[in-house]
Each structure stands twice: as structure tokens, then as C-alpha cells.
Design a protein around this motif. Structure first.
Motif, short mmCIF file in Angstrom:
data_model
loop_
_atom_site.label_atom_id
_atom_site.label_comp_id
_atom_site.label_asym_id
_atom_site.label_seq_id
_atom_site.Cartn_x
_atom_site.Cartn_y
_atom_site.Cartn_z
N ASN A 191 0.82 -1.21 0.00
CA ASN A 191 0.00 0.00 0.00
C ASN A 191 0.85 1.26 0.00
O ASN A 191 0.51 2.25 -0.64
N LYS A 192 1.96 1.23 0.71
CA LYS A 192 2.87 2.38 0.73
C LYS A 192 3.47 2.60 -0.66
O LYS A 192 3.60 3.73 -1.13
N MET A 193 3.82 1.51 -1.35
CA MET A 193 4.35 1.64 -2.72
C MET A 193 3.29 2.22 -3.64
O MET A 193 3.59 3.10 -4.45
N VAL A 194 2.06 1.76 -3.51
CA VAL A 194 0.96 2.29 -4.32
C VAL A 194 0.84 3.80 -4.09
O VAL A 194 0.67 4.58 -5.03
N GLU A 195 0.93 4.20 -2.84
CA GLU A 195 0.82 5.62 -2.48
C GLU A 195 1.96 6.43 -3.12
O GLU A 195 1.72 7.49 -3.72
N ILE A 196 3.19 5.93 -3.00
CA ILE A 196 4.34 6.65 -3.56
C ILE A 196 4.24 6.70 -5.08
O ILE A 196 4.44 7.77 -5.69
N LEU A 197 3.92 5.58 -5.70
CA LEU A 197 3.79 5.58 -7.16
C LEU A 197 2.68 6.54 -7.59
O LEU A 197 2.82 7.26 -8.59
N GLY A 198 1.59 6.56 -6.85
CA GLY A 198 0.48 7.46 -7.16
C GLY A 198 0.91 8.92 -7.12
O GLY A 198 0.43 9.74 -7.92
N ASN A 199 1.80 9.25 -6.19
CA ASN A 199 2.30 10.62 -6.11
C ASN A 199 3.06 11.03 -7.38
O ASN A 199 3.21 12.22 -7.66
N TYR A 200 3.56 10.05 -8.11
CA TYR A 200 4.26 10.29 -9.36
C TYR A 200 3.41 9.92 -10.58
O TYR A 200 3.93 9.80 -11.69
N ASN A 201 2.10 9.74 -10.36
CA ASN A 201 1.17 9.33 -11.43
C ASN A 201 1.65 8.07 -12.13
O ASN A 201 1.64 7.97 -13.35
N MET A 202 2.09 7.11 -11.33
CA MET A 202 2.61 5.85 -11.85
C MET A 202 1.78 4.67 -11.35
O MET A 202 1.13 4.77 -10.31
#
Length: 102
Positions: free
Chosen positions: A38-49
Motif C-alpha cells: 500500500n505504501k508503494m501504491v501511495e508513492i507511485l500514485g504521487n508520481y502518477n505511476m
């Protein structure tokens, strides 16, 4: 229009590798913990990834793994590398792992 079938195959190959890398990263993180995933999803989302974008942006994967695991991020990189061992694509996977490991 892509003029040569070889180029089209290379584009398809890049997309396939990107998808495989994304699935492997997601799988490894889920095996570690839902929280890590979930943390990775959050970080990737911050980069629109999404996970499929990880292959083309290894520096962000490197940053995210360091954020999630701190100094222990290399053990996660090793797990990802082990899962990708069967994918042999002109050393592109090795290059990706090297960049994520920096």
C-alpha cells in the motif's frame, strides 16, 4: 506507423517486460506485507505511476523502496531480482536491477 516489424516487436517486448516487472514488484511487496504494498501504491500514485511504470522509472522505485524499507531495501531488491531471473531480455533486467540497487 512503425515502419519495420522488428521495431513493433521491440515495443511489444518493452511493454511486456514493463508488465512483468510491475507484477513481480507487486507480488514481492504483497508477500512482505500489505502495508509495504500500500505504501508503494501511495508513492507511485504521487508520481502518477502504476506498477507497470516501474521498469521505465527505476529511480522512483529505488526511492520508494528506501522510503518503505530504509537501509534494508536491498533485501527486497534481491527478492525482486530472484523473481526476475527467468526473464532474459538483453541484460535490460540486469540494468533495471542495478539502477534500483543504487
Amino acid at each position: 506507423m512503425i515502419p519495420y516489424p522488428v521495431q513493433r516487436d521491440m515495443v511489444s517486448s518493452d511493454r511486456l517486460i514493463a508488465d512483468v516487472v510491475g507484477v513481480v514488484i507487486e507480488k514481492v511487496l504483497m508477500e512482505i506485507s500489505v502495508t509495504a504494498h500500500n505504501k508503494m501504491v501511495e508513492i507511485l500514485g504521487n508520481y502518477n505511476m502504476t506498477f507497470s511504470d516501474c521498469y521505465k522509472k527505476p529511480h522512483i522505485v529505488n526511492y520508494a523502496l528506501k522510503e518503505i524499507f530504509g537501509n534494508g531495501y536491498l533485501s527486497t531488491v534481491q527478492k525482486i531480482r530472484n523473481e526476475l531471473m527467468g526473464v532474459d531480455e538483453d541484460h535490460r533486467i540486469d540494468m533495471f536491477i542495478a539502477l534500483v540497487s543504487e
